[in-house]
Motif scaffolding. Sequence first.
Motif, PDB file in Angstrom:
ATOM      1  N   ALA A 152      14.606  13.557  14.899  1.00 35.65           N
ATOM      2  CA  ALA A 152      14.261  12.253  14.316  1.00 35.65           C
ATOM      3  C   ALA A 152      13.616  12.449  12.943  1.00 35.65           C
ATOM      4  O   ALA A 152      12.864  13.397  12.723  1.00 35.65           O
ATOM      5  N   LYS A 153      13.884  11.532  12.026  1.00 38.41           N
ATOM      6  CA  LYS A 153      13.387  11.661  10.649  1.00 38.41           C
ATOM      7  C   LYS A 153      12.105  10.866  10.399  1.00 38.41           C
ATOM      8  O   LYS A 153      11.212  11.321   9.693  1.00 38.41           O
ATOM      9  N   ARG A 154      12.047   9.656  10.971  1.00 38.49           N
ATOM     10  CA  ARG A 154      10.919   8.753  10.677  1.00 38.49           C
ATOM     11  C   ARG A 154      10.216   8.342  11.963  1.00 38.49           C
ATOM     12  O   ARG A 154      10.863   8.069  12.986  1.00 38.49           O
ATOM     13  N   PHE A 155       8.879   8.271  11.868  1.00 35.02           N
ATOM     14  CA  PHE A 155       8.071   7.827  13.009  1.00 35.02           C
ATOM     15  C   PHE A 155       7.113   6.766  12.508  1.00 35.02           C
ATOM     16  O   PHE A 155       6.323   7.000  11.584  1.00 35.02           O
ATOM     17  N   LEU A 156       7.187   5.585  13.098  1.00 31.87           N
ATOM     18  CA  LEU A 156       6.321   4.471  12.717  1.00 31.87           C
ATOM     19  C   LEU A 156       5.509   4.046  13.925  1.00 31.87           C
ATOM     20  O   LEU A 156       6.055   3.876  15.023  1.00 31.87           O
ATOM     21  N   ILE A 157       4.212   3.862  13.742  1.00 33.66           N
ATOM     22  CA  ILE A 157       3.342   3.605  14.883  1.00 33.66           C
ATOM     23  C   ILE A 157       2.266   2.574  14.541  1.00 33.66           C
ATOM     24  O   ILE A 157       1.800   2.504  13.406  1.00 33.66           O
ATOM     25  N   VAL A 158       1.888   1.788  15.540  1.00 38.24           N
ATOM     26  CA  VAL A 158       0.815   0.811  15.396  1.00 38.24           C
ATOM     27  C   VAL A 158      -0.490   1.454  15.844  1.00 38.24           C
ATOM     28  O   VAL A 158      -0.604   1.919  16.980  1.00 38.24           O
ATOM     29  N   SER A 159      -1.461   1.495  14.952  1.00 40.21           N
ATOM     30  CA  SER A 159      -2.780   2.041  15.257  1.00 40.21           C
ATOM     31  C   SER A 159      -3.784   0.885  15.243  1.00 40.21           C
ATOM     32  O   SER A 159      -3.515  -0.189  15.776  1.00 40.21           O
ATOM     33  N   SER A 160      -4.935   1.080  14.619  1.00 44.33           N
ATOM     34  CA  SER A 160      -5.965   0.046  14.587  1.00 44.33           C
ATOM     35  C   SER A 160      -6.716   0.097  13.266  1.00 44.33           C
ATOM     36  O   SER A 160      -6.840   1.161  12.648  1.00 44.33           O
ATOM     37  N   MET A 215       0.229  15.650  12.723  1.00 43.81           N
ATOM     38  CA  MET A 215       0.514  17.082  12.798  1.00 43.81           C
ATOM     39  C   MET A 215       1.952  17.378  13.224  1.00 43.81           C
ATOM     40  O   MET A 215       2.390  18.525  13.207  1.00 43.81           O
ATOM     41  N   ILE A 216       2.688  16.337  13.604  1.00 41.28           N
ATOM     42  CA  ILE A 216       4.065  16.526  14.085  1.00 41.28           C
ATOM     43  C   ILE A 216       5.031  16.399  12.910  1.00 41.28           C
ATOM     44  O   ILE A 216       4.921  15.461  12.117  1.00 41.28           O
ATOM     45  N   PRO A 217       5.960  17.346  12.756  1.00 42.22           N
ATOM     46  CA  PRO A 217       6.826  17.363  11.571  1.00 42.22           C
ATOM     47  C   PRO A 217       7.921  16.294  11.569  1.00 42.22           C
ATOM     48  O   PRO A 217       8.902  16.392  12.300  1.00 42.22           O
ATOM     49  N   PHE A 218       7.724  15.269  10.757  1.00 45.31           N
ATOM     50  CA  PHE A 218       8.737  14.259  10.468  1.00 45.31           C
ATOM     51  C   PHE A 218       8.902  14.192   8.959  1.00 45.31           C
ATOM     52  O   PHE A 218       7.987  14.555   8.211  1.00 45.31           O
ATOM     53  N   GLU A 219      10.026  13.694   8.491  1.00 47.42           N
ATOM     54  CA  GLU A 219      10.171  13.439   7.056  1.00 47.42           C
ATOM     55  C   GLU A 219       9.169  12.380   6.613  1.00 47.42           C
ATOM     56  O   GLU A 219       8.619  12.433   5.512  1.00 47.42           O
ATOM     57  N   SER A 220       8.965  11.403   7.495  1.00 44.00           N
ATOM     58  CA  SER A 220       8.104  10.280   7.153  1.00 44.00           C
ATOM     59  C   SER A 220       7.331   9.805   8.380  1.00 44.00           C
ATOM     60  O   SER A 220       7.913   9.657   9.454  1.00 44.00           O
ATOM     61  N   ILE A 221       6.017   9.588   8.197  1.00 42.41           N
ATOM     62  CA  ILE A 221       5.175   8.996   9.236  1.00 42.41           C
ATOM     63  C   ILE A 221       4.481   7.788   8.626  1.00 42.41           C
ATOM     64  O   ILE A 221       3.812   7.906   7.594  1.00 42.41           O
ATOM     65  N   SER A 222       4.648   6.632   9.249  1.00 42.40           N
ATOM     66  CA  SER A 222       4.040   5.397   8.761  1.00 42.40           C
ATOM     67  C   SER A 222       3.105   4.846   9.826  1.00 42.40           C
ATOM     68  O   SER A 222       3.537   4.578  10.956  1.00 42.40           O
ATOM     69  N   TYR A 249       9.831  -2.753  10.117  1.00 48.42           N
ATOM     70  CA  TYR A 249      11.277  -2.716   9.912  1.00 48.42           C
ATOM     71  C   TYR A 249      11.606  -2.393   8.455  1.00 48.42           C
ATOM     72  O   TYR A 249      12.464  -1.538   8.172  1.00 48.42           O
ATOM     73  N   LYS A 250      10.931  -3.065   7.532  1.00 51.51           N
ATOM     74  CA  LYS A 250      11.202  -2.857   6.106  1.00 51.51           C
ATOM     75  C   LYS A 250      10.809  -1.455   5.656  1.00 51.51           C
ATOM     76  O   LYS A 250      11.518  -0.816   4.864  1.00 51.51           O
ATOM     77  N   ILE A 251       9.679  -0.957   6.144  1.00 53.71           N
ATOM     78  CA  ILE A 251       9.214   0.384   5.758  1.00 53.71           C
ATOM     79  C   ILE A 251      10.215   1.445   6.202  1.00 53.71           C
ATOM     80  O   ILE A 251      10.467   2.424   5.490  1.00 53.71           O
ATOM     81  N   ALA A 252      10.800   1.246   7.370  1.00 48.36           N
ATOM     82  CA  ALA A 252      11.762   2.221   7.891  1.00 48.36           C
ATOM     83  C   ALA A 252      13.009   2.320   7.021  1.00 48.36           C
ATOM     84  O   ALA A 252      13.731   3.326   7.069  1.00 48.36           O
ATOM     85  N   GLN A 253      13.271   1.293   6.224  1.00 46.72           N
ATOM     86  CA  GLN A 253      14.448   1.316   5.347  1.00 46.72           C
ATOM     87  C   GLN A 253      14.132   1.909   3.975  1.00 46.72           C
ATOM     88  O   GLN A 253      15.028   2.095   3.158  1.00 46.72           O
ATOM     89  N   ILE A 273      -0.460   5.294   5.309  1.00 45.89           N
ATOM     90  CA  ILE A 273      -1.247   4.395   6.150  1.00 45.89           C
ATOM     91  C   ILE A 273      -1.229   3.006   5.524  1.00 45.89           C
ATOM     92  O   ILE A 273      -1.476   2.853   4.324  1.00 45.89           O
ATOM     93  N   TYR A 274      -0.954   2.006   6.337  1.00 50.19           N
ATOM     94  CA  TYR A 274      -0.839   0.634   5.861  1.00 50.19           C
ATOM     95  C   TYR A 274      -1.914  -0.244   6.504  1.00 50.19           C
ATOM     96  O   TYR A 274      -1.803  -0.596   7.677  1.00 50.19           O
ATOM     97  N   PRO A 275      -2.957  -0.612   5.752  1.00 49.63           N
ATOM     98  CA  PRO A 275      -3.939  -1.565   6.269  1.00 49.63           C
ATOM     99  C   PRO A 275      -3.333  -2.964   6.322  1.00 49.63           C
ATOM    100  O   PRO A 275      -2.254  -3.213   5.776  1.00 49.63           O
ATOM    101  N   SER A 276      -4.045  -3.892   6.960  1.00 51.68           N
ATOM    102  CA  SER A 276      -3.520  -5.245   7.168  1.00 51.68           C
ATOM    103  C   SER A 276      -3.021  -5.910   5.892  1.00 51.68           C
ATOM    104  O   SER A 276      -1.944  -6.508   5.858  1.00 51.68           O
ATOM    105  N   GLU A 277      -3.811  -5.826   4.833  1.00 51.43           N
ATOM    106  CA  GLU A 277      -3.450  -6.493   3.586  1.00 51.43           C
ATOM    107  C   GLU A 277      -2.128  -5.962   3.041  1.00 51.43           C
ATOM    108  O   GLU A 277      -1.291  -6.714   2.561  1.00 51.43           O
ATOM    109  N   GLN A 278      -1.930  -4.648   3.138  1.00 50.56           N
ATOM    110  CA  GLN A 278      -0.682  -4.048   2.654  1.00 50.56           C
ATOM    111  C   GLN A 278       0.486  -4.384   3.575  1.00 50.56           C
ATOM    112  O   GLN A 278       1.620  -4.554   3.118  1.00 50.56           O
TER     113      GLN A 278
END
Length: 222
Positions: free
Chosen positions: A107-115, A139-146, A198-202, A210-215
């Motif tokens: 897998a290339k991209r990993f997107l996750i909801v944190s807090s 610490m896990i190797p992906f091309e992109s982590i959001s 969805y948009k970030i994955a594209q 890291i994307y805070p609420s405002e971003q």
Amino acid sequence: MKEKKSALIAGASGLIGNELLHNLLDGTEYERVTAIVRSPLNMQHPKLEEKIISFDNMDKYHHIFAVDDVFCCLGTTIKKAKTKDSMYKIDVNYPVQIAKLASNNGAKRFLIVSSMNANPESSIWYAKMKGELEEKISMIPFESISIMRPSLLLGERKEFRFGEKAGELFFIIFPFLFIGPLKKYKAIQGRTVAAAMYKIAQMDKKGIAIYPSEQIEQVAGR
């Protein structure tokens, strides 16, 4: 012609996950969407591959993690989990295991909801737990982590959460309080977070972001 991608989503029955699942299925970027669940979603779509699995034995299903993009929206409450250990397993251990299996399968991209206040050094247990989640995922190797760090989430959940409903009422009555430095605490709709993911994955992004609420609001509104 741009090659279509495959996606995997965990937490598709939740507030953000359900919105995101519909985005993935309705969009044109993905030809296959795998949803890993513990119980049926009770929905049909030609692109949807529903996999009912045991999250405690994910290694048995390693082949289904061979996708391009992974979206993790797993999370619970202490009321539902009953104990901190059970909550940690769902909010940290499961996402980390998903990330490892996906990475091992290319897998290339990993997107996750944190807090919003995630911090491994925090004295607040929930914030510390989410901070540890972010550390482990990073610490896990992906091309992109959001990593999404939304504030209080708004939207219709299947289960009632008193704290969130009380907070939602407060934001409705006093929206003028959340401007300037306090803007980052403004509540955000679950569907807005889903749209941003969805948009970030594209986007052709590399590394960890890291994307805070405002971003998140800004990305979703583009």
